[in-house]
Design an enzyme around this catalytic site. Structure first.
Site, short mmCIF file in Angstrom:
data_model
loop_
_atom_site.label_atom_id
_atom_site.label_comp_id
_atom_site.label_asym_id
_atom_site.label_seq_id
_atom_site.Cartn_x
_atom_site.Cartn_y
_atom_site.Cartn_z
N LEU A 40 19.12 14.11 -6.47
CA LEU A 40 17.73 13.99 -6.89
C LEU A 40 17.11 12.67 -6.50
O LEU A 40 15.91 12.58 -6.26
CB LEU A 40 17.62 14.17 -8.41
N GLY A 76 18.84 4.95 -6.41
CA GLY A 76 18.22 3.69 -6.83
C GLY A 76 19.21 2.56 -6.70
O GLY A 76 20.34 2.74 -6.26
N GLY A 77 18.75 1.38 -7.09
CA GLY A 77 19.60 0.22 -6.99
C GLY A 77 20.80 0.29 -7.90
O GLY A 77 21.79 -0.41 -7.70
N THR A 122 21.33 9.97 -8.79
CA THR A 122 21.05 10.99 -9.80
C THR A 122 21.20 12.37 -9.15
O THR A 122 20.75 12.58 -8.03
CB THR A 122 19.64 10.84 -10.36
N LYS A 153 23.85 11.13 -13.90
CA LYS A 153 23.53 9.83 -13.31
C LYS A 153 24.82 9.08 -13.04
O LYS A 153 25.63 8.86 -13.94
CB LYS A 153 22.65 9.01 -14.26
N ASP A 199 11.43 -0.91 -19.86
CA ASP A 199 10.87 -0.44 -18.59
C ASP A 199 9.89 0.70 -18.81
O ASP A 199 9.95 1.74 -18.14
CB ASP A 199 11.98 -0.01 -17.64
#
Length: 333
Positions: free
Chosen positions: A34, A37-38, A42, A59, A180
């Site tokens: 999906l 990221g860093g 996912t 994840k 966040d």
């Protein structure tokens, strides 16, 4: 096992290039990636040990360093974070943690699948998209020109505030700071139109390599988490508090009302406060509440989500909210 109270839709995702062979923890079959990221990757997955193999989100959190000390600290943070997510998942509008485990120095979280659309996508005018935690399906049709951003009405802005403040009152009551909050991390659940808060920031610390030359100890692995424009100064300095989340939520709503990204809005050179009220016409009550939420000094903000909600109810006259998809287009600057 929790009942289907959160709008877990039954979907039939199509695997990329046939069924993926990877099965994690002996039960979670990866269907398709999906996002990346860093802090890891996912996946959409199926729980093969449950009737009907329902959809879930996996994840993968890969520590950015192979240093044994970092791995030990990552494991400690991961276990602590998983326990926190387990506790928070009891709220109807926070994705439920279904499982967490470690395989070959990689850490995995399995969470409830939320079908819906991000607030960020709502505020764009390039077509609808289905959102899964950490991923959005891009529209198939692209336009030649960049479309004008959309603006929320005051009623919609108040609805966003109330929806998220309700969640934050619970989250802060559990001793957790999200760190966040931004439009991408607020999902409009398809089943009932309510906002769901996703991607609690602390898990991202596992993907950050420790700074070189730092001394030993827990502080060596401290990272600043957040998004520019939505982070207040104390959070940028690595000292977030509950009012930092209120600041971010205020910026989310100002972004929705003005159509301007937070980084595009100026600050008063004399006092450092955000200048935004000239960009949109809203009631004095809502303007007062939002301006206090985004004060530069955290001591001058509302000190709790409950305080902000009480002020909103006291100073903002209720008006009937327009349907969620109805948003006005902002004129280009």
């Amino acid at each position: 096992m929790a009942k289907n109270r959160r709008g877990r839709g039954k979907i039939e995702p199509k695997p990329i290039g046939g069924a993926m062979a990877t099965i994690l923890d002996g039960r979670y079959q990866l269907v398709k990636p999906l996002g990346v990221g860093g802090f890891g990757r996912t996946f959409l997955a199926r729980d093969t040990r449950r009737p009907g193999a329902p959809t879930c989100v996996v994840k993968q959190l890969k520590p950015a360093s192979d240093d044994p000390g970092f791995i030990r600290e990552a494991r400690r943070l991961f276990n602590t974070e998983a326990e926190t997510l387990e506790k928070l998942g009891s709220h109807d509008r926070i994705p439920q943690l279904l499982a967490y485990f470690e395989e070959k120095d990689h850490f995995f979280l399995v969470q409830e699948f939320i079908e819906g659309q991000s607030l960020d996508r709502e505020l764009q005018s390039d077509g609808a998209a289905t959102h899964v935690q950490g991923h959005e399906e891009a529209p198939t049709t692209l336009t030649a020109a960049t479309p004008a951003p959309k603006k929320a009405t005051e009623a919609q802005a108040v609805a966003i505030l109330k929806d998220v403040l309700e969640i934050l009152e619970f989250v802060h009551g559990e001793g957790v700071i999200h760190r966040d909050i931004k439009p991408e991390n607020l999902i409009r659940r398809q089943s009932d139109g309510r906002l769901v808060l996703i991607d609690f920031g602390a898990v991202k610390a596992l993907g950050e390599a420790p700074p070189p030359g730092e001394g030993s100890g827990e502080s060596r692995y401290t990272v600043t988490i957040g998004t520019p424009g939505y982070m207040p100064t104390e959070q940028c300095a690595g000292r977030p508090n509950y009012t930092s989340d209120l600041y971010a939520l205020g910026m989310v709503v100002i972004r929705a009302l003005t159509g301007c990204e937070p980084t595009e809005l100026p600050h008063d050179p004399d006092n450092g406060e955000l200048v935004w009220r000239d960009r949109v016409k809203v009631s004095s009550g809502l303007a007062m509440v939002l301006s206090r939420m985004v004060r530069s000094q955290y001591a001058q903000r509302y000190q709790s989500a409950k305080d902000a909600m009480q002020a909103l109810n006291a100073f903002v006259v209720p008006v009937e909210a327009a349907p969620t998809p109805t948003v006005t287009s902002a004129a280009p600057p």
